[in-house]
Design an enzyme around this catalytic site. Structure first.
Site, PDB file in Angstrom:
ATOM      1  N   PHE A 286       0.802  -1.223   0.000  1.00  0.00           N
ATOM      2  CA  PHE A 286       0.000   0.000   0.000  1.00  0.00           C
ATOM      3  C   PHE A 286       0.834   1.272   0.000  1.00  0.00           C
ATOM      4  O   PHE A 286       0.364   2.327  -0.412  1.00  0.00           O
ATOM      5  CB  PHE A 286      -0.939   0.022   1.218  1.00  0.00           C
ATOM      6  CG  PHE A 286      -0.236   0.318   2.534  1.00  0.00           C
ATOM      7  CD1 PHE A 286       0.063   1.618   2.921  1.00  0.00           C
ATOM      8  CD2 PHE A 286       0.119  -0.718   3.385  1.00  0.00           C
ATOM      9  CE1 PHE A 286       0.714   1.891   4.124  1.00  0.00           C
ATOM     10  CE2 PHE A 286       0.761  -0.458   4.591  1.00  0.00           C
ATOM     11  CZ  PHE A 286       1.064   0.848   4.964  1.00  0.00           C
TER      12      PHE A 286
ATOM     13  N   LYS B  70      -1.090  -7.514  -8.756  1.00  0.00           N
ATOM     14  CA  LYS B  70      -2.045  -7.597  -7.643  1.00  0.00           C
ATOM     15  C   LYS B  70      -1.675  -6.500  -6.661  1.00  0.00           C
ATOM     16  O   LYS B  70      -0.786  -6.645  -5.839  1.00  0.00           O
ATOM     17  CB  LYS B  70      -1.958  -8.973  -6.969  1.00  0.00           C
ATOM     18  CG  LYS B  70      -3.240  -9.424  -6.260  1.00  0.00           C
ATOM     19  CD  LYS B  70      -3.675  -8.578  -5.096  1.00  0.00           C
ATOM     20  CE  LYS B  70      -2.807  -8.654  -3.883  1.00  0.00           C
ATOM     21  NZ  LYS B  70      -3.374  -7.794  -2.771  1.00  0.00           N
TER      22      LYS B  70
ATOM     23  N   SER C  60       5.510  -7.407   3.883  1.00  0.00           N
ATOM     24  CA  SER C  60       6.046  -7.791   5.188  1.00  0.00           C
ATOM     25  C   SER C  60       6.946  -9.007   5.068  1.00  0.00           C
ATOM     26  O   SER C  60       6.846  -9.783   4.109  1.00  0.00           O
ATOM     27  CB  SER C  60       4.899  -8.101   6.157  1.00  0.00           C
ATOM     28  OG  SER C  60       4.251  -9.308   5.779  1.00  0.00           O
TER      29      SER C  60
ATOM     30  N   CYS D 102       9.460   1.862   3.441  1.00  0.00           N
ATOM     31  CA  CYS D 102      10.363   0.771   3.815  1.00  0.00           C
ATOM     32  C   CYS D 102      11.789   1.267   3.997  1.00  0.00           C
ATOM     33  O   CYS D 102      12.626   0.558   4.560  1.00  0.00           O
ATOM     34  CB  CYS D 102      10.319  -0.336   2.774  1.00  0.00           C
ATOM     35  SG  CYS D 102      10.726   0.191   1.100  1.00  0.00           S
TER      36      CYS D 102
ATOM     37  N   GLU E 278       9.189  -3.798  13.136  1.00  0.00           N
ATOM     38  CA  GLU E 278       9.028  -2.732  12.146  1.00  0.00           C
ATOM     39  C   GLU E 278       7.720  -2.002  12.459  1.00  0.00           C
ATOM     40  O   GLU E 278       6.634  -2.542  12.248  1.00  0.00           O
ATOM     41  CB  GLU E 278       8.986  -3.296  10.731  1.00  0.00           C
ATOM     42  CG  GLU E 278       8.853  -2.212   9.669  1.00  0.00           C
ATOM     43  CD  GLU E 278       8.753  -2.772   8.260  1.00  0.00           C
ATOM     44  OE1 GLU E 278       9.153  -2.060   7.326  1.00  0.00           O
ATOM     45  OE2 GLU E 278       8.267  -3.906   8.093  1.00  0.00           O
TER      46      GLU E 278
END
Length: 512
Positions: free
Chosen positions: A164, A188, A241, A296, A397
């Site tokens: 996202f 996707k 993740s 990230c 995280e």
């Protein structure tokens, strides 16, 4: 509150715009009967619904890509490059529209959406050079009358599963090189901010990309599993993740596919005593709170060496009131909301966990008025000092606007701390000492390193990727390694013999 909003969303779905799939060059509404709400994070209101693909729709997308592959693979390099240039220009022309879509569903401020798009377009520009990138090698006369040459060919149908936090840039990391080198693609995207993928698909079609070359499936774990296990998909590229990256890597490779799966991160900034305090504080605030920390490559932990700690923390504290938080569409906003209410609440829980574990809460984002009073998914900036490696706010995280600070006494202790963490995505050192910086890049076991650069995301003609639990697979993303990932080498040994020299020879071929 979450259950109430989900109930209200279900009642309102029939009247809201619907985000569907893109298969074989057109929008295809789902027949699965399943959908999810899409929110505007700044208001907390549902604005759309997104379809969830059935197995049949996943099959249709893969079938469309498979049917388009022979034609697209046979398309000349010159023609593919021309279409990639047209795609690049279409994205460039519609920067404002793309950025507005990103902000409306992700929540990041418009300037940050523009920055995301700019970096994505850089990757499309790199892919425009496919005639050069896909060149092989040639060796003449390796033996009498024998030449050897290598070529790189596309794999077939490939898939991208994207997160996202960068709904435009990360897909561009993948499909730019994949499509340019002759593959067909199934994307996707995240169901949290799905609309930009459909807008990009329409722009690509308008730019001349043939139907079936690029397809979009909106979906959940069923779609992820379907793409990862599908026998007609040759490779899967993933960003998300670490648990999901590990699962996709193991499942995909077991099914005989190439997989590059980028996972989580915990990026450290090592600050030496000779660092410029003002420069370092600016960098920490910018890299820690930009995009509400949902990057990230965001700086998550500052590691202060020796007596630099107190002046740096004071300098950061002075800058925190300058971070104006608000609706991402407002020009005065520097940081928008988080992407969902659930994610916002998870991030906020780490502030309480840090306090319970004995850390010092220097700034608590839960005290921001928008956190308390707004229906949007806001959280103020947080700064947690006196953190130790055993605390969850250090180990996990957080992926939000929470900076943690760990004190160490020496450079060696700081390097050991960073190298011991589960993740090895990105890191940075702040110092005026060139020798220390050079030693750091030698010592550190992390995939991307910044020297007085807090977010060392490589430019498009290098490649992006971390180490340890931040990457599963042998290939980094985009750039030269991206081209190699989406192609495979073939070596041809060729001779055009003179019939008068032909003879039977049962020995092993020799190059003399």
């Amino acid at each position: 509150m979450t259950q109430m909003k989900e109930s209200q969303a279900t009642e309102a779905q029939g009247a809201l715009p619907r985000v569907s799939h893109w298969i074989n060059g057109q929008i295809v509404p789902s027949t699965s009967g399943k959908s999810r709400p899409v929110y505007n994070p700044a208001t907390g209101q549902q604005t759309k619904t997104v379809d969830i693909a059935s197995v049949e729709e996943i099959e249709a997308a893969v079938a469309a890509a498979k049917a388009a592959f022979p034609m697209w693979r046979a398309t000349s390099l010159a023609k593919r490059a021309d279409i990639m240039f047209r795609i690049r220009n279409a994205f460039d022309t519609h920067r404002d529209e793309i950025g507005a879509i990103i902000t409306s569903e992700h929540g990041k401020v418009l300037s940050d959406s523009a920055g995301e798009l700019a970096r994505g377009i850089e990757n499309i520009e790199y892919a425009c050079g496919v005639p050069q990138l896909q060149k092989g090698e040639f060796s003449e006369q390796v033996s009498g009358g024998v030449d050897v040459y290598s070529i790189r060919q596309p794999l077939g149908v490939v898939a991208g599963i994207t997160p996202f936090n960068f709904p435009a840039m990360v897909p561009m990391w993948m499909f730019g090189n994949a499509i340019a080198t002759g593959n067909t693609f199934v994307l996707k995207p995240s169901t949290v901010d799905p609309s930009v993928s459909i807008y990009l698909a329409q722009l690509m079609k308008d730019a001349g990309l043939p139907d079936g070359v690029f397809n979009v499936i909106q979906g959940d774990r069923v779609a992820v599993a379907g793409l990862t296990e599908h026998p007609d998909i040759a490779a899967v590229s993933f960003v998300g993740s670490t648990p999901a990256a590990r699962r996709i890597y193991e499942t995909g490779t077991k099914a005989g596919k190439r997989v590059q799966a980028l996972g989580g991160a915990k990026n450290h900034m090592l600050v030496l005593p000779d660092a410029d305090i003002g420069l370092t504080a600016d960098a920490a605030v910018s890299a820690g709170y930009g995009s509400a920390g949902e990057r990230c490559m965001a700086i998550a932990t500052i590691v202060t060496v020796g007596d630099v700690h107190d002046p740096l923390i004071e300098a950061i504290k002075e800058r925190l009131p300058q971070v104006v938080i608000g609706d991402g569409t407002k020009p005065e906003s520097l940081m928008g909301p988080l992407v969902t209410e659930t994610h916002r609440d998870k991030v906020a829980s780490y502030i309480e966990a840090g306090a319970s574990d004995g850390a010092t809460i220097v700034a608590d984002g839960r005290e921001h008025p928008l956190y308390k009073e707004s229906d949007g998914f806001y959280l103020g900036v947080s700064l947690i000092d006196d953190v130790t490696p055993e605390m969850s706010c250090y180990k996990d995280e957080i992926f939000g606007p929470v900076l943690t600070v760990v004190r160490v006494d020496t450079y060696e202790e700081g390097v050991k701390l960073i190298n011991s963490h589960e993740f090895g995505n990105g890191t940075a050192i702040f110092t005026r000492d060139g020798g220390a910086a050079r030693q750091f890049q030698f010592d550190i076991d992390v995939g991307m390193v910044g020297v007085n650069v807090p977010i060392p995301v490589p430019v498009s003609y290098y490649s992006f990727g971390g180490w340890r639990a931040s990457l599963f697979g042998d290939s980094h993303m985009y750039g030269p390694e991206g081209v190699k990932f989406f192609t495979r080498g073939k070596v041809i040994t060729s001779r055009w013999p003179d019939p008068s020299t032909s003879e039977i020879n049962l020995g092993f071929p020799r190059t003399k």
